[in-house]
Design a protein around this motif. Sequence first.
Motif, PDB file in Angstrom:
ATOM      1  N   TRP A  49       0.896  -1.136   0.071  1.00  0.00           N
ATOM      2  CA  TRP A  49      -0.102  -0.101   0.132  1.00  0.00           C
ATOM      3  C   TRP A  49       0.708   1.117   0.032  1.00  0.00           C
ATOM      4  O   TRP A  49       0.475   2.232  -0.721  1.00  0.00           O
ATOM      5  N   ASP A  50       2.028   1.163   0.748  1.00  0.00           N
ATOM      6  CA  ASP A  50       2.929   2.317   0.831  1.00  0.00           C
ATOM      7  C   ASP A  50       3.419   2.840  -0.793  1.00  0.00           C
ATOM      8  O   ASP A  50       3.716   3.658  -0.918  1.00  0.00           O
ATOM      9  N   ALA A  51       4.108   1.509  -1.314  1.00  0.00           N
ATOM     10  CA  ALA A  51       4.588   1.656  -2.505  1.00  0.00           C
ATOM     11  C   ALA A  51       3.641   2.392  -3.430  1.00  0.00           C
ATOM     12  O   ALA A  51       3.735   3.183  -4.187  1.00  0.00           O
ATOM     13  N   VAL A  52       2.449   1.549  -3.381  1.00  0.00           N
ATOM     14  CA  VAL A  52       1.381   2.239  -4.564  1.00  0.00           C
ATOM     15  C   VAL A  52       0.937   3.549  -4.315  1.00  0.00           C
ATOM     16  O   VAL A  52       1.146   4.525  -5.076  1.00  0.00           O
ATOM     17  N   ASN A  53       0.692   4.126  -3.002  1.00  0.00           N
ATOM     18  CA  ASN A  53       0.464   5.601  -2.595  1.00  0.00           C
ATOM     19  C   ASN A  53       1.690   6.355  -2.749  1.00  0.00           C
ATOM     20  O   ASN A  53       1.443   7.511  -3.421  1.00  0.00           O
ATOM     21  N   ASP A  54       2.949   5.916  -2.795  1.00  0.00           N
ATOM     22  CA  ASP A  54       4.003   6.830  -2.899  1.00  0.00           C
ATOM     23  C   ASP A  54       4.234   7.046  -4.272  1.00  0.00           C
ATOM     24  O   ASP A  54       4.318   8.076  -4.846  1.00  0.00           O
ATOM     25  N   MET A  55       3.965   5.857  -5.381  1.00  0.00           N
ATOM     26  CA  MET A  55       4.029   6.206  -6.941  1.00  0.00           C
ATOM     27  C   MET A  55       2.886   6.993  -7.355  1.00  0.00           C
ATOM     28  O   MET A  55       3.104   7.767  -8.434  1.00  0.00           O
ATOM     29  N   ASN A  56       1.525   6.854  -6.745  1.00  0.00           N
ATOM     30  CA  ASN A  56       0.525   7.605  -7.375  1.00  0.00           C
ATOM     31  C   ASN A  56       0.807   9.164  -6.967  1.00  0.00           C
ATOM     32  O   ASN A  56       0.378  10.069  -7.640  1.00  0.00           O
ATOM     33  N   LEU A  57       1.355   9.350  -5.805  1.00  0.00           N
ATOM     34  CA  LEU A  57       1.625  10.870  -5.383  1.00  0.00           C
ATOM     35  C   LEU A  57       2.784  11.454  -6.302  1.00  0.00           C
ATOM     36  O   LEU A  57       2.689  12.703  -6.307  1.00  0.00           O
ATOM     37  N   GLN A  58       3.748  10.494  -6.635  1.00  0.00           N
ATOM     38  CA  GLN A  58       4.837  11.024  -7.425  1.00  0.00           C
ATOM     39  C   GLN A  58       4.520  11.389  -8.990  1.00  0.00           C
ATOM     40  O   GLN A  58       5.058  12.142  -9.520  1.00  0.00           O
ATOM     41  N   ALA A  59       3.955  10.441  -9.464  1.00  0.00           N
ATOM     42  CA  ALA A  59       3.220  10.373 -10.693  1.00  0.00           C
ATOM     43  C   ALA A  59       2.657  11.435 -11.331  1.00  0.00           C
ATOM     44  O   ALA A  59       1.639  11.907 -10.486  1.00  0.00           O
ATOM     45  N   PRO A  60       2.587  11.975 -12.599  1.00  0.00           N
ATOM     46  CA  PRO A  60       1.619  13.077 -12.821  1.00  0.00           C
ATOM     47  C   PRO A  60       0.266  12.372 -13.051  1.00  0.00           C
ATOM     48  O   PRO A  60      -0.696  13.212 -13.193  1.00  0.00           O
ATOM     49  N   GLN A  61      -0.024  11.150 -13.071  1.00  0.00           N
ATOM     50  CA  GLN A  61      -1.058  10.415 -13.260  1.00  0.00           C
ATOM     51  C   GLN A  61      -1.203   9.330 -12.158  1.00  0.00           C
ATOM     52  O   GLN A  61      -0.154   8.890 -12.141  1.00  0.00           O
ATOM     53  N   PRO A  62      -2.162   8.803 -11.471  1.00  0.00           N
ATOM     54  CA  PRO A  62      -2.167   7.863 -10.697  1.00  0.00           C
ATOM     55  C   PRO A  62      -1.447   6.497 -11.594  1.00  0.00           C
ATOM     56  O   PRO A  62      -1.826   6.484 -12.709  1.00  0.00           O
ATOM     57  N   VAL A  63      -0.809   5.591 -10.939  1.00  0.00           N
ATOM     58  CA  VAL A  63      -0.364   4.365 -11.403  1.00  0.00           C
ATOM     59  C   VAL A  63      -1.365   3.247 -11.157  1.00  0.00           C
ATOM     60  O   VAL A  63      -2.011   2.312 -11.840  1.00  0.00           O
ATOM     61  N   VAL A  64      -2.027   3.214  -9.931  1.00  0.00           N
ATOM     62  CA  VAL A  64      -3.000   2.513  -9.328  1.00  0.00           C
ATOM     63  C   VAL A  64      -4.408   3.128  -9.015  1.00  0.00           C
ATOM     64  O   VAL A  64      -4.168   4.083  -8.365  1.00  0.00           O
ATOM     65  N   SER A  65      -5.609   2.438  -9.507  1.00  0.00           N
ATOM     66  CA  SER A  65      -6.839   2.988  -9.168  1.00  0.00           C
ATOM     67  C   SER A  65      -7.250   2.036  -8.166  1.00  0.00           C
ATOM     68  O   SER A  65      -7.235   0.845  -8.518  1.00  0.00           O
ATOM     69  N   SER A  66      -7.882   2.460  -7.021  1.00  0.00           N
ATOM     70  CA  SER A  66      -8.516   1.304  -6.195  1.00  0.00           C
ATOM     71  C   SER A  66      -9.913   1.935  -5.403  1.00  0.00           C
ATOM     72  O   SER A  66     -10.230   2.932  -5.641  1.00  0.00           O
ATOM     73  N   GLU A  67     -10.465   0.824  -5.057  1.00  0.00           N
ATOM     74  CA  GLU A  67     -11.829   1.153  -4.416  1.00  0.00           C
ATOM     75  C   GLU A  67     -11.771   0.427  -3.035  1.00  0.00           C
ATOM     76  O   GLU A  67     -11.241  -0.755  -2.642  1.00  0.00           O
ATOM     77  N   LYS A  68     -12.426   1.274  -2.088  1.00  0.00           N
ATOM     78  CA  LYS A  68     -12.279   0.563  -0.738  1.00  0.00           C
ATOM     79  C   LYS A  68     -13.269  -0.729  -0.544  1.00  0.00           C
ATOM     80  O   LYS A  68     -14.080  -0.744  -1.348  1.00  0.00           O
ATOM     81  N   GLY A  69     -12.952  -1.485   0.242  1.00  0.00           N
ATOM     82  CA  GLY A  69     -13.606  -2.878   0.543  1.00  0.00           C
ATOM     83  C   GLY A  69     -15.076  -2.594   0.895  1.00  0.00           C
ATOM     84  O   GLY A  69     -15.270  -1.486   1.583  1.00  0.00           O
ATOM     85  N   GLY A  70     -16.012  -3.421   1.006  1.00  0.00           N
ATOM     86  CA  GLY A  70     -17.346  -3.384   1.241  1.00  0.00           C
ATOM     87  C   GLY A  70     -18.087  -4.593   1.237  1.00  0.00           C
ATOM     88  O   GLY A  70     -17.274  -5.524   1.253  1.00  0.00           O
ATOM     89  N   LYS A  71     -19.282  -4.575   1.023  1.00  0.00           N
ATOM     90  CA  LYS A  71     -19.919  -5.865   0.909  1.00  0.00           C
ATOM     91  C   LYS A  71     -19.504  -6.596  -0.393  1.00  0.00           C
ATOM     92  O   LYS A  71     -19.375  -7.939  -0.233  1.00  0.00           O
ATOM     93  N   GLY A  72     -19.157  -6.235  -1.394  1.00  0.00           N
ATOM     94  CA  GLY A  72     -18.794  -6.884  -2.659  1.00  0.00           C
ATOM     95  C   GLY A  72     -17.239  -6.830  -2.603  1.00  0.00           C
ATOM     96  O   GLY A  72     -16.685  -7.528  -3.517  1.00  0.00           O
ATOM     97  N   GLY A  73     -16.611  -6.316  -1.498  1.00  0.00           N
ATOM     98  CA  GLY A  73     -15.083  -6.330  -1.545  1.00  0.00           C
ATOM     99  C   GLY A  73     -14.493  -5.198  -2.432  1.00  0.00           C
ATOM    100  O   GLY A  73     -15.082  -4.439  -3.118  1.00  0.00           O
TER     101      GLY A  73
END
Length: 261
Positions: A49-73
């Motif tokens: 998670w830290d690696a993905v977050n760090d890359m997303n913050l540094q890059a001009p565009q996000p590298v990974v898009s994610s959705e929070k877990g819930g009923k469907g995960g």
Amino acid sequence: MDLKALLTLNNADKLFANPKRIALLKQIRITGSISQGAKQAGISYKAAWDAVNDMNLQAPQPVVSSEKGGKGGGGAKLTEFGERLLKLYELMDQMQDMVLKALLDAAVPMDNLLDLMAHFSLKTSARNQLAGEVIALKDDSLNDNVRVKLAGGQEIDAAITHASTDKLGLHIGKKVLLLFKAPAVSIHSLQQPLSSGNRLKGQLLQIKRDAQRSEITLDIGGSDRLYASVCNDSIEGLPLALGDHLQACFEPGQTLIACVK
């Protein structure tokens, strides 16, 4: 020796991507999950998670898009930028491997990137592939005449359109690769006068014949080889013993130019 370079991409002095992060991105693409990607990549969920977050913050565009877990995960996927990052890393990794192979093979030219890539990876139907440097550019009304000096000192003219000159970014001193097919080359004695076209002098290294045609290989200097495929009738009476000197001729319009822009 079995050399291997580990490719690391830094943003200024800060780590952006390395083999571990690239392996994580590949697993996220496969599993659709940061947690499952971390497990498959052999790292903790927090580190992932830290690696993905760090890359997303540094890059001009996000590298990974994610959705929070819930009923469907929850879920995660690489963005278009993330996919391009993986492709870029793979290409750069291949280029590093080529450079390392070149280090251990004295026959591989290392004067410029074009020579190196052509030796290992450029595959075309054109038998002749000669590297050189642009020494003159002349506007001939409809086309441009590009003169290229080879490593052995001989020169070749290529006729290309103005648009092609602009597209390739050609200029004096530009390193280029010249491509032309063996059947486009004719073979003559050194004494035979020729009015136009390219004329390269060379020493006969090899000749192979069948009933109709001959394949001829000439040493034209600077470790360059020139190949011709000619009708047997056209070379009848020529001195064709190994070591004999001949001239190879072809038209400027038969020559293609490739380069790294």
